[in-house]
Scaffold this active site. Sequence first.
Site, PDB file in Angstrom:
ATOM      1  N   ASN A   8       0.841  -1.338  -0.002  1.00 15.21           N
ATOM      2  CA  ASN A   8       0.117   0.018   0.104  1.00 15.21           C
ATOM      3  C   ASN A   8       0.771   1.206  -0.111  1.00 15.21           C
ATOM      4  O   ASN A   8       1.568   1.714   0.962  1.00 15.21           O
ATOM      5  CB  ASN A   8      -0.778  -0.130   1.407  1.00 15.21           C
ATOM      6  CG  ASN A   8      -1.948   0.908   1.210  1.00 15.21           C
ATOM      7  OD1 ASN A   8      -2.082   2.062   0.272  1.00 15.21           O
ATOM      8  ND2 ASN A   8      -2.952   1.007   2.043  1.00 15.21           N
ATOM      9  N   ARG A  90      -2.241  -1.984  -3.769  1.00 12.85           N
ATOM     10  CA  ARG A  90      -3.366  -1.344  -3.790  1.00 12.85           C
ATOM     11  C   ARG A  90      -3.674  -0.041  -4.595  1.00 12.85           C
ATOM     12  O   ARG A  90      -2.652   0.736  -4.503  1.00 12.85           O
ATOM     13  CB  ARG A  90      -3.518  -1.103  -2.279  1.00 12.85           C
ATOM     14  CG  ARG A  90      -5.009  -0.544  -1.887  1.00 12.85           C
ATOM     15  CD  ARG A  90      -4.943   0.142  -0.561  1.00 12.85           C
ATOM     16  NE  ARG A  90      -6.413   0.571  -0.370  1.00 12.85           N
ATOM     17  CZ  ARG A  90      -6.744   0.728   0.852  1.00 12.85           C
ATOM     18  NH1 ARG A  90      -5.995   0.720   1.968  1.00 12.85           N
ATOM     19  NH2 ARG A  90      -8.099   0.797   1.101  1.00 12.85           N
ATOM     20  N   HIS A 179     -13.082   1.692  -0.895  1.00 11.82           N
ATOM     21  CA  HIS A 179     -12.906   0.732   0.399  1.00 11.82           C
ATOM     22  C   HIS A 179     -13.446  -0.802  -0.095  1.00 11.82           C
ATOM     23  O   HIS A 179     -13.540  -1.722   0.668  1.00 11.82           O
ATOM     24  CB  HIS A 179     -13.667   0.942   1.567  1.00 11.82           C
ATOM     25  CG  HIS A 179     -13.177   2.245   2.455  1.00 11.82           C
ATOM     26  ND1 HIS A 179     -14.174   2.993   3.163  1.00 11.82           N
ATOM     27  CD2 HIS A 179     -11.877   2.503   2.815  1.00 11.82           C
ATOM     28  CE1 HIS A 179     -13.362   3.850   3.778  1.00 11.82           C
ATOM     29  NE2 HIS A 179     -11.947   3.667   3.560  1.00 11.82           N
ATOM     30  N   ARG A 240     -13.812  14.256   7.144  1.00 11.04           N
ATOM     31  CA  ARG A 240     -14.688  14.620   6.008  1.00 11.04           C
ATOM     32  C   ARG A 240     -16.066  14.725   6.527  1.00 11.04           C
ATOM     33  O   ARG A 240     -16.588  14.001   7.471  1.00 11.04           O
ATOM     34  CB  ARG A 240     -14.566  13.346   5.004  1.00 11.04           C
ATOM     35  CG  ARG A 240     -13.279  13.512   4.452  1.00 11.04           C
ATOM     36  CD  ARG A 240     -12.973  12.115   3.377  1.00 11.04           C
ATOM     37  NE  ARG A 240     -11.768  11.259   4.302  1.00 11.04           N
ATOM     38  CZ  ARG A 240     -11.665  10.125   3.575  1.00 11.04           C
ATOM     39  NH1 ARG A 240     -12.493   9.686   2.848  1.00 11.04           N
ATOM     40  NH2 ARG A 240     -10.554   9.475   4.157  1.00 11.04           N
ATOM     41  N   GLU A 383      -7.284  -6.104   4.616  1.00 12.41           N
ATOM     42  CA  GLU A 383      -7.055  -5.805   2.958  1.00 12.41           C
ATOM     43  C   GLU A 383      -5.819  -6.435   2.462  1.00 12.41           C
ATOM     44  O   GLU A 383      -5.940  -6.928   1.161  1.00 12.41           O
ATOM     45  CB  GLU A 383      -7.203  -4.220   2.743  1.00 12.41           C
ATOM     46  CG  GLU A 383      -8.352  -3.640   3.261  1.00 12.41           C
ATOM     47  CD  GLU A 383      -8.516  -2.055   3.531  1.00 12.41           C
ATOM     48  OE1 GLU A 383      -7.765  -2.060   4.767  1.00 12.41           O
ATOM     49  OE2 GLU A 383      -9.092  -1.430   3.033  1.00 12.41           O
TER      50      GLU A 383
END
Length: 398
Positions: A8, A90, A179, A240, A383
Amino acid sequence: MPKTMSINAGSSSLKWKLYEMPAEEVIASGIVERIGLNDSIFTIKYGDGEKFEQVLDIEDHAIAVELLLKQLIELSIIQDFNDISGVGHRVVAGGEIFQDSALVTEEVIQQIEDLSEFAPLHNPANATGIKAFREILPDITSVAVFDTSFHQTMPKVNYLYSIPMEYYEKYNARKYGAHGISHQYVSERAAEMLGRPLEELKIITCHLGNGASITAVDGGKSVDTSMGFTPLAGVTMGTRSGDIDASLLPFLMEKLGLNTIDEMIYILNNKSGLKGLSGVSSDMRDLEDVEDTNEKAAIALRIFANRVQKYIGSYIATMNGCDAIVFTAGIGENGVETRKEIIDGITTFGVELDDERNNVRGKERIISTDDSKVKVLLIPTDEEVMIAREVERFKNQK
Ligand code: AMP
């Protein structure tokens, strides 16, 4: 046994995990931080809780990868570079091009770079990570795994915005979600835990971390998700705003004396959500610590739960049913109180939490009562293993 790396890559960091495959055994993991800055930090965890850490200047991602691989040899984690037979990267935005993971080629790298307008902070960094590994390990199976691919099964009804159709046709302006790797992992795992075929299940997956998104997974396929064209949409997040009325933007820009929309979007991405509402922190734990004495922190927590409830309710309507609700990521896995607040407020849907079972952090478990029609599951996301599995899948196709 062949080893596979999950990568990642961020703009100044490189997070990785090394797996023995197909056993899915983690043999080492680590992170290189502050790449391109002074005093880069280089950490490797391996063996029986052992840790290697070094601070040095690392100029770019390619140097980081080379240092990392050499250090893995030095620590006898691998014997030589050939021990690594696959690497999975990723990638945040795959647009409509990548409906599935892809074997890395020059063309794929170019396409990832071209998609940067959909993820200006992430895609260039992801491409840099891919190129760095390609330079040093050119012959291994290299796979790009996209955070948007899982959501490519959404029907038009759910991914189109109600704006002139030509904006979609000409500019690909639509919902892409995010996601996806996490939502896919936990939905597959939920079916295994429930002992039922994924194809028969309607699942709502709640990835609640600093970034948060909710997905409706019908028969193993994403049919709707709360994030939108970018990860700014959906529920309230750490910093956010989630969904807001677009007309608020020019109104606030005028009041705040902002000259560019970028400044406004920056506020919505970085100064809003739990942080903006509470004025305390973007971190759920900090708000829980002060909620009894700080009214703004308390309202921020109520709003967070409320927005998640609204999405769960709307996705029950979207799928016309729901067999299971899954909680994952930092808040979903550890937020005992948040899970309780969310589920206790929506019992009308035939869902009931078992308070004792729910009193757990970070452990895979069914946390609803035996009588609950809709099952509730806590599933720590993974992940990295999902990315390693994708590499395995491509290796087997070769
Ligand atoms: P992530 O982005 O998945 O790492 O999640 C980060 C979020 O998880 C932050 O808001 C943390 O406050 C939250 N979190 C982590 N541990 C806990 C905990 N024990 N209780 C409540 N929230 C937590």
